[in-house]
Design an enzyme around this catalytic site. Structure first.
Site, PDB file in Angstrom:
ATOM      1  N   CYS A 198       0.824  -1.211   0.000  1.00 21.32           N
ATOM      2  CA  CYS A 198       0.000   0.000   0.000  1.00 21.32           C
ATOM      3  C   CYS A 198       0.862   1.268   0.000  1.00 21.32           C
ATOM      4  O   CYS A 198       1.426   1.600  -1.029  1.00 21.32           O
ATOM      5  CB  CYS A 198      -0.996  -0.020   1.152  1.00 21.32           C
ATOM      6  SG  CYS A 198      -2.416   1.028   0.786  1.00 21.32           S
ATOM      7  N   HIS A 209      -3.703  -4.828   0.401  1.00 22.40           N
ATOM      8  CA  HIS A 209      -3.116  -5.380   1.629  1.00 22.40           C
ATOM      9  C   HIS A 209      -3.267  -6.905   1.647  1.00 22.40           C
ATOM     10  O   HIS A 209      -4.279  -7.413   2.140  1.00 22.40           O
ATOM     11  CB  HIS A 209      -3.837  -4.821   2.857  1.00 22.40           C
ATOM     12  CG  HIS A 209      -3.565  -3.390   3.134  1.00 22.40           C
ATOM     13  ND1 HIS A 209      -2.556  -2.981   3.962  1.00 22.40           N
ATOM     14  CD2 HIS A 209      -4.170  -2.265   2.685  1.00 22.40           C
ATOM     15  CE1 HIS A 209      -2.551  -1.653   4.024  1.00 22.40           C
ATOM     16  NE2 HIS A 209      -3.522  -1.197   3.256  1.00 22.40           N
ATOM     17  N   GLU A 268      -1.985  -9.005   3.517  1.00 23.85           N
ATOM     18  CA  GLU A 268      -1.935  -9.608   4.864  1.00 23.85           C
ATOM     19  C   GLU A 268      -3.315  -9.892   5.441  1.00 23.85           C
ATOM     20  O   GLU A 268      -3.476 -10.776   6.277  1.00 23.85           O
ATOM     21  CB  GLU A 268      -1.132  -8.708   5.818  1.00 23.85           C
ATOM     22  CG  GLU A 268      -1.773  -7.375   6.208  1.00 23.85           C
ATOM     23  CD  GLU A 268      -1.466  -6.238   5.228  1.00 23.85           C
ATOM     24  OE1 GLU A 268      -1.184  -6.526   4.041  1.00 23.85           O
ATOM     25  OE2 GLU A 268      -1.527  -5.055   5.640  1.00 23.85           O
TER      26      GLU A 268
HETATM   27  N1  GLN Z   1      -1.737   6.838   2.541  1.00 27.49           N
HETATM   28  C1  GLN Z   1      -1.877   6.052   1.354  1.00 27.49           C
HETATM   29  C2  GLN Z   1      -3.203   6.276   0.661  1.00 27.49           C
HETATM   30  O1  GLN Z   1      -4.143   6.719   1.286  1.00 27.49           O
HETATM   31  C3  GLN Z   1      -1.659   4.590   1.652  1.00 27.49           C
HETATM   32  C4  GLN Z   1      -2.658   4.014   2.577  1.00 27.49           C
HETATM   33  C5  GLN Z   1      -2.217   2.708   3.185  1.00 27.49           C
HETATM   34  O2  GLN Z   1      -1.026   2.385   3.180  1.00 27.49           O
HETATM   35  N2  GLN Z   1      -3.136   1.960   3.742  1.00 27.49           N
HETATM   36  O3  GLN Z   1      -3.352   5.988  -0.497  1.00 27.49           O
END
Ligand code: GLN
Length: 543
Positions: free
Chosen positions: A388, A515, A517
């Protein structure tokens, strides 16, 4: 939703799990284990978590408050205990399985505004308690057993309406259909070396003053519960000896269900609830735990983040590494690295690691340190997984150091950057609030053939869970690809969105906008984690 179709019980059985003395006793793991032990007996079982805070959901909460925000398929941002339930029961839950005070009150107020209460004075009892019971019963429809964990500690003002609703349910559903498990703490005083039961006695007294007599006491302690302590607890709390369960510390949380089975927790409860007694099928789980404990080879993986001081902030990552550990026959030791320390201390903090993870995150703090870690992995052929925000920063690092775009950044961190390689989609730019504006939950990802990602997943379309606002800026993709970066996964619902990137020629370098995970399970690890651990092992021990 669940695959076991036994059923045949006229009534759903409800088991409420409450906590006493102090928080952080592992009530979540106890509830998850109990759900698992019931499911392993062939009962259609699910878990619910009640969070007595006023937030509507966990979405806007800082990980330092309650640990990681877990994300479900349907996009629900929930308490991390739902992650434990999903992993222990090997099931996928929905947003409704996390009941918060915020959700309950906003539903009640909405109904009042619609005039549904027909002129009544709207009160905690019965309107709020009815709303709570309705929400629990709505989920219960498809299940034989529902384990309901009530967050917080008995005596907190916040949890009162929930305890009251649970008390009423025992009356309405019948005594045979509702049971209470109270998790307490039995400290051992160093000086006298004796287990102390007084805090347990007091918290049960408090529970009874609310009209709830616990059926089972789960006594959390460092060492197994001594017989004298067990007898004392039984006597003072009016719970039979055999229903005072010793839940002492174990090496790993996955051992908890095995310990609780040995202690007879689920056996006692099936009797108490008039369920047929059956042998649970725990063979696979036991095998997994045994294997994990017997692993000898070790690799060390650095997790470079900004909430590393509280390991629960990255709970699902920790778990995914454990799952991959079992699958790849190698123990994973995690080195938690604070990204800001990396900025100060240089690369020495990464020396000797066999792989690096840069996890998700929000905000500016630590971003340069994270990019140092990414660069270090990229230039030293060190296995790497970015997740992410870690994916987005991989793009930024590549733009700066390979494409030579000085000052490139994500507009989240530097809105004035000359090279906005990570940016909001045009339709997202008018944001005026933080809650409810993210791309959340499971979306399809197209995995391109002949890529590392395809090899890992073995499939063309996968569903992975998201939680983000920013995206790789489509205007730069061609330049990235010309320089050797491969976008091997693209959003199935929107071709503009990049989902997976990789670097051919590198030993293992992959990052995902989603994600992985959150969908990793003990017997079924997330492919990109499994690949990382395998690559780290091969690097260290040869293949
Ligand atoms: N801050 C980034 C976004 O909003 C990544 C978010 C995250 O890592 N969950 O796109």
């Amino acid at each position: 939703m669940d695959d076991i179709t036994d059923g045949g019980f006229a009534m759903t059985k409800f088991i409420f799990v409450t906590g006493g003395v102090v928080s952080g006793l592992g009530k979540g793991i106890t509830s998850a284990s109990l759900g698992m032990l019931m499911k392993a007996r062939g009962f259609r079982t699910t878990n619910i978590k009640i969070d007595p805070y006023l937030n509507y959901d966990a979405g806007t909460m800082n990980p330092y408050q309650h640990g990681e925000v877990f994300v479900l398929d349907d996009g629900g941002e929930v308490d991390l205990d739902l992650g434990n339930y999903e992993r222990f029961l090997d099931t996928s839950l929905s947003f409704d399985h996390n009941i918060t005070t915020g959700k309950v009150y906003s539903a009640v107020i909405e109904k009042e505004r619609r005039g549904e209460y027909l002129g009544a004075t709207v009160q905690v009892i019965p309107h709020v308690t009815n709303e709570i019971k309705d929400r629990i019963r709505r989920i219960a429809r498809d299940y034989d057993v529902v384990v309901v964990e009530i967050g917080g500690t008995v005596g907190d003002i916040e949890s009162m309406p929930f305890l009251e609703a649970a008390r009423q349910m025992q009356l309405e559903e019948g005594g045979d259909n509702v049971a209470f498990v109270h998790v307490t703490y039995v400290p051992k005083l160093r000086v006298v070396g004796e287990q102390k039961t007084k805090p347990t006695q007091h918290s049960v007294k408090e529970l009874r003053s609310l009209g709830i007599q616990p059926d089972v006491i789960v006594a959390r302690s460092e060492d197994p519960l001594e017989e004298s302590a067990r007898r004392k607890i039984s006597l003072f709390t009016n719970v039979p000896d055999e229903a005072v369960i010793s839940a002492h510390d174990v090496e790993d949380t996955y051992e908890v269900p095995i310990m609780l089975e040995r202690e007879g927790l689920a056996r006692y409860l099936t009797g108490r609830l008039n369920l047929p007694e059956r042998e649970p099928d725990l063979d696979d789980w036991r095998g997994m735990v045994e294997k994990y404990k017997s692993l000898e080879d070790t690799v060390e993986i650095a997790v470079v983040g900004k909430y590393v001081k509280l390991a629960d902030s990255y709970l699902s990552i920790k778990e995914a590494l454990k799952h991959s550990s079992v699958a790849s026959d190698v123990k994973v030791k995690i080195r938690w690295v604070e990204a800001e320390d990396l900025e100060r201390g240089g690369f020495s903090l990464l020396e000797g690691v066999d792989g690096i993870i840069v996890p998700g995150g929000f905000g500016a703090r630590g971003t340069e340190g994270k990019m140092m870690a990414i660069r270090y992995a990229r230039e030293n052929d060190l296995p790497f997984l970015g997740i992410c925000f870690g994916f987005q920063l991989t793009v930024v690092e590549f733009a700066r150091n390979v494409l030579g775009l000085k000052g490139a950044h994500s507009t989240e961190i530097d809105p004035q950057t000359p090279y906005p390689v990570v940016d909001l989609m045009p339709e997202q730019r008018d944001l005026d609030r933080l809650g409810g504006t993210m791309r959340l939950g499971a979306y399809p990802v197209h995995v391109k053939p002949n890529t590392l990602a395809r090899k890992l997943y073995g499939r063309e379309i996968v569903y992975e869970r998201h939680r983000h606002r920013w995206e790789v800026n489509p205007d730069y993709i061609e330049r990235f690809e010309k320089a050797g970066l491969v976008f091997s996964g693209i959003a199935g619902d929107d071709e503009r969105r990049m989902e997976i990137l990789e670097l051919p020629g590198h030993r293992y370098f992959i990052a995902t906008q989603f994600h992985p995970e959150f969908k990793s399970r003990p017997m079924n690890p997330a492919p990109v984690f499994r690949g990382l651990v395998k690559a780290a092992k091969e690097r260290k021990y040869g293949s």
